[in-house]
Structure formats: structure tokens, C-alpha cells
Scaffold this motif. Sequence first.
Motif, PDB file in Angstrom:
ATOM      1  N   SER A 154       1.044  -6.611   2.723  1.00  0.00           N
ATOM      2  CA  SER A 154      -0.290  -7.160   2.431  1.00  0.00           C
ATOM      3  C   SER A 154      -0.668  -8.231   3.440  1.00  0.00           C
ATOM      4  O   SER A 154      -1.817  -8.327   3.892  1.00  0.00           O
ATOM      5  N   GLU A 155       0.311  -9.052   3.805  1.00  0.00           N
ATOM      6  CA  GLU A 155       0.060 -10.112   4.773  1.00  0.00           C
ATOM      7  C   GLU A 155      -0.288  -9.531   6.143  1.00  0.00           C
ATOM      8  O   GLU A 155      -1.232  -9.993   6.811  1.00  0.00           O
ATOM      9  N   ILE A 156       0.472  -8.519   6.591  1.00  0.00           N
ATOM     10  CA  ILE A 156       0.240  -7.926   7.920  1.00  0.00           C
ATOM     11  C   ILE A 156      -1.094  -7.192   7.954  1.00  0.00           C
ATOM     12  O   ILE A 156      -1.873  -7.292   8.916  1.00  0.00           O
ATOM     13  N   LEU A 157      -1.377  -6.402   6.909  1.00  0.00           N
ATOM     14  CA  LEU A 157      -2.576  -5.567   6.897  1.00  0.00           C
ATOM     15  C   LEU A 157      -3.816  -6.326   6.430  1.00  0.00           C
ATOM     16  O   LEU A 157      -4.947  -5.863   6.662  1.00  0.00           O
ATOM     17  N   GLY A 158      -3.614  -7.446   5.763  1.00  0.00           N
ATOM     18  CA  GLY A 158      -4.753  -8.196   5.242  1.00  0.00           C
ATOM     19  C   GLY A 158      -5.437  -7.482   4.109  1.00  0.00           C
ATOM     20  O   GLY A 158      -6.657  -7.615   3.933  1.00  0.00           O
ATOM     21  N   LEU A 159      -4.676  -6.729   3.302  1.00  0.00           N
ATOM     22  CA  LEU A 159      -5.238  -5.950   2.202  1.00  0.00           C
ATOM     23  C   LEU A 159      -4.429  -6.169   0.930  1.00  0.00           C
ATOM     24  O   LEU A 159      -3.214  -6.388   0.984  1.00  0.00           O
ATOM     25  N   ASP A 160      -5.124  -6.061  -0.209  1.00  0.00           N
ATOM     26  CA  ASP A 160      -4.463  -6.123  -1.512  1.00  0.00           C
ATOM     27  C   ASP A 160      -4.019  -4.707  -1.863  1.00  0.00           C
ATOM     28  O   ASP A 160      -4.854  -3.842  -2.167  1.00  0.00           O
ATOM     29  N   LEU A 161      -2.707  -4.482  -1.831  1.00  0.00           N
ATOM     30  CA  LEU A 161      -2.200  -3.129  -2.047  1.00  0.00           C
ATOM     31  C   LEU A 161      -2.292  -2.669  -3.490  1.00  0.00           C
ATOM     32  O   LEU A 161      -2.040  -1.490  -3.787  1.00  0.00           O
ATOM     33  N   THR A 162      -2.658  -3.536  -4.393  1.00  0.00           N
ATOM     34  CA  THR A 162      -2.779  -3.117  -5.791  1.00  0.00           C
ATOM     35  C   THR A 162      -4.125  -2.447  -6.061  1.00  0.00           C
ATOM     36  O   THR A 162      -4.295  -1.805  -7.101  1.00  0.00           O
ATOM     37  N   GLN A 163      -5.049  -2.594  -5.156  1.00  0.00           N
ATOM     38  CA  GLN A 163      -6.363  -1.992  -5.356  1.00  0.00           C
ATOM     39  C   GLN A 163      -6.324  -0.515  -4.951  1.00  0.00           C
ATOM     40  O   GLN A 163      -5.848  -0.174  -3.851  1.00  0.00           O
ATOM     41  N   VAL A 164      -6.875   0.349  -5.813  1.00  0.00           N
ATOM     42  CA  VAL A 164      -6.855   1.792  -5.571  1.00  0.00           C
ATOM     43  C   VAL A 164      -7.629   2.154  -4.308  1.00  0.00           C
ATOM     44  O   VAL A 164      -7.212   3.020  -3.523  1.00  0.00           O
TER      45      VAL A 164
END
Length: 550
Positions: free
Chosen positions: A516-526
Amino acid sequence: MQYWLPNLHTPRWSLIAEVLTVRAALELEVFTRTTVRVYAGERNLDRPVRWVHTGEIPDIHRFLTGQEMLLTAGLGMGATPLEQRAFIRRLADAHAAVLVIELAGRVFDSMPEAVIEEAEEVGLPLVGLADEIPFVETSAQVHEILVGMRVKQLIAEEATSQAFMDLLLADEDYVGVVRELARRTGHPVVLEDVTHQMLAYGGATPEADRVVDEWTAHSRAIHERHPSLLAQDAGVPTAPAASFREVAPCARQPVVLRGESWGWLHLLHGGRRPSPPELRTLERAAAAVAISLLSERESGARASQRQTALLNRLLLGDITGERFVTLSLALGQDLRGRDLIVVTAWAGGDEATKDHLLARLLQEVGWPAVVGDTGDFDVAVVGLPARADATHVQTLLTDHGTRAGISRIVEPTALPLALRQSRSAASVAAAASTTEVRHFDDLGALRLLVALSEGPELRRYVEDELGPLLEHDALVKNPLLPTLRTFLDCGGNKARAAEELFIQRRTLYHRLDKLSEILGLDLTQVSNQQRLQLAVRGHDLLRKPTLRRT
């Protein structure tokens, strides 16, 4: 039976003819000097004359070897009807072509009735001459014609041999030989190997097409169950011609390679028995096929090249699907009247292990197919057997651990479309983490990714979504992309992902936080999982071997 044979000053025979018949010999100039009458054996006047013999002894038959024109004044025929009948029977048993008797009064001034009756019964052509003629001139004229015919025959045979030799020197293979044999004989020709698999077909006709449709029945049921026909194939009349036409309307010549039978050449004459020159041409063609096979560095290499070239023409749009099916028949693959699919299989990037499994599997199951080598991938247009569907092919390939893609079932007109479908499915199969066979209809949204992979759009998307992660993984020993791939494949289920990765959940949580830190995305979101899933799949497609375009 008696009739006058008219004196013809312009002979009807020609040096183009293969044989000199009794009828033609009686039209030579020397016979125009007298009146010629045929007393018996009219039905056999087209017998060939191989030589001329004269004699006046009762046992002249001992010096005959068959197909001779026997000239006699009748001194050795005997004085009684019994002796004369025995003389005629002995000549017939010796296979004389014709008996020519002078009726100028030296022995006979008319033909004896016993001689006529016996000659008619045994079918021996019986000819009477009203006047004496010089037998030495008769022999000279007949022999001059025979020698001329033999010379022309040798010239023709040399030309035929040279034609096949020119094909071999031009690096033609057995397909070219079959085509030339069909052209020279005017008959359709089929080449098969020892397993009765048809390898080449030339000079196609509607009648021959029907034989090819049932090739197994023709090759196995006819030839293998009627071994007596083998002698007929070589031109030896061991059975009535009518039986030959009914049972096997073709002449078959073995192709012998290193002392063993490699296969057969079939001349489909349709019941019209081939002439001796045609049979000799068939023999020379069989020898040329054997030479072409010996010149190949590996068995089947040239056939594979031809099939690859034919597939490339279809890929390039140089020929239509219907034309492809027609040309496939010339290569021994009968795709007519069948449901067609296209299979693209990953042969593997290592040349040492690349063994073209697809071609071998299709040959083993006996399905007609044109298989081409396009580098890392083999492509096959397959004719499905009756009541079969693509599932049979999918099962066959899966059981042998092949990565492959399968198109929809199509008609010949849609073959170019089927090529693209199988290529798309094969690209997905090659990118999968496990060995699998994918059908085009099962790709779903992946079809779009495959289409995008042919241009720069997918590369840009993958770089935009995964660029930071790929850069990170390039600098560390434990990359995170496999963790992301497994997490997404498990639908975001962390427990399942940890189990698949054989790690503790705490370790997985740590890796996901890092991702999540590297991609800048919340991986829990579908929504983020969906966009990353497309990016990961796109990355897999791009890093796997791609189909070569030709």
C-alpha cells in the motif's frame, strides 16, 4: 469367322503407339503386295507383336517365347486335320500373337477348315496370304517398327527420369513429385506412408475426391485385403480386368527406403487400366520420392515447412479459408466437410526441449490438421471428427501438459478470425502461473488485455499502476509482486492468501502494508483490487513469449 482385311497404303499405326499390334503389323507395306484375309481370332487382332519368327517344322512352338508373329508356308502343320489342330493348339499354348500362312499352292491353296475351327476356338489370330511375299522383308519391316518404338520409348523414359531429377535438383520434395506424376499421367495421385496416412494428393478430380474421402477403406480394406492385386499394380494380369476395376481402381507402387517399405504411391485411374508407360512413370516417381526422403536431414522436416508456409499465407490474408482447405488436401490433410478449430500451443522457449508436441498429438489421434511452427508457438488448423467438439481437443492437450489456446468452431470462411481467437487464448495460457489450456470463449475481459498488448496502451497502463512496485522489486531479494498477485487471485481474502503463500497472517499483513505504501493505494478497496488485477494480468501477458507475426 472370316473377313477381308483391306490393303491400306497409308498405315494406321504410329510410332507414338506403345506397342505394335497384329492389326497394325498387317498394314505394313509388305502385306500390301497381296490379299490378306483374317480367318479366325478376329477378337484378338489388337494383341501386341514383340517379334517375327519363320519356320516350317512341326515343333516350331518350342522356339517361341510369346507374342511372336509366325510366318509359314505350312510345311510343318501336318497333312491330317488331327495334326493341324494339334499344331494350332501348341502355338496357342506358346502364346504366339498370330499365325500367317501362305496360300499360294506350295502346301495349301485354301485354308483348311480344321485349322480355322481350332484357331477360332483357342482365339489365335489366323491370317492367310493369297500370294507369296518375301518373309525376310516382312521381318525387316516389323523389326524396324519395333526398334523405332523402343527407341522412342527409351527417349520418353529418359525424359521422365530427367524431369524427376530436375525436381530433386531444384530442392522439391515428394509433394512436387506427386504433382509432376499426376501431370504426366493425367491421373490423380496419392502418396501415403506405411501407416496409411495420406501425405500428398495431386491432380484432384471429383471422382478421386470421393476415393480420398474414404481413404482408409481404399488403402486398407481394398489393397491389404486383396494381396493378389499387388501383381496387378505392377501391370501383371493375374485376374480379369473387370474384377480389378471393381475392387481397386488404382495402381499402387511401393516407396522403398533403405530396403524397407516406407509407403505407397497410388495412381487413381478409375477403372481405366494405366498404360505401360504410365506404370513405368509411376515406378520412377516412387524412386524420386525415396531420394527426396533420403535427402532430408530429418523426417518430416519438409512437410512441416510446407504446412508452415501454408499457414503463413492464411495469416497474411494471401489466401481465403476456402482456398486454405483446398491446398491442405494437396498436403495430405483432408479438412473438407469438417468442423474446424484453430489451436495455438506454446512449444517452449528452449530449443533443446522444443519437440512440437502439438503436431505429434494430432497425428497420434488421427485428426487431419495443418500444423505450422511460428517460433515459440505451434499453430494448427484442426478438422474435428464427426460428433466431436473443442472439448476433446482441450482434454487431449491438458492431459499432456500443454499450454495452448483454442478458437471457436468455425467454417472455412472464418478461419482468419479463428486464428486471432486462438492466438488470444494462447497468450493468456502462456502467461498463467500454471499449465493450462484456454478456450477463447472463457477469456472474458482478458480478451481486451490481449488486444491491448499488441500496442503501447497496455504497457503504459502497467507502468502507471505497477511502476513503483516493479522498481522496488528490482532492488530487493524478496519481491512483493508475487504476494500482490496471490492476494488479488484470492479476491482480497487475507486468510486464503496467507495459506496459499505458506506464511503467517502477521507476515502477510506486513507485506500488504508495504505494498500500500509503495503503490499509494488502499488494498482493501474492491475498485483498487480490480485495477491492480488488470495491471498484474497485463504485466504477465507482456513478459511471456508473444506470437511472431509474419
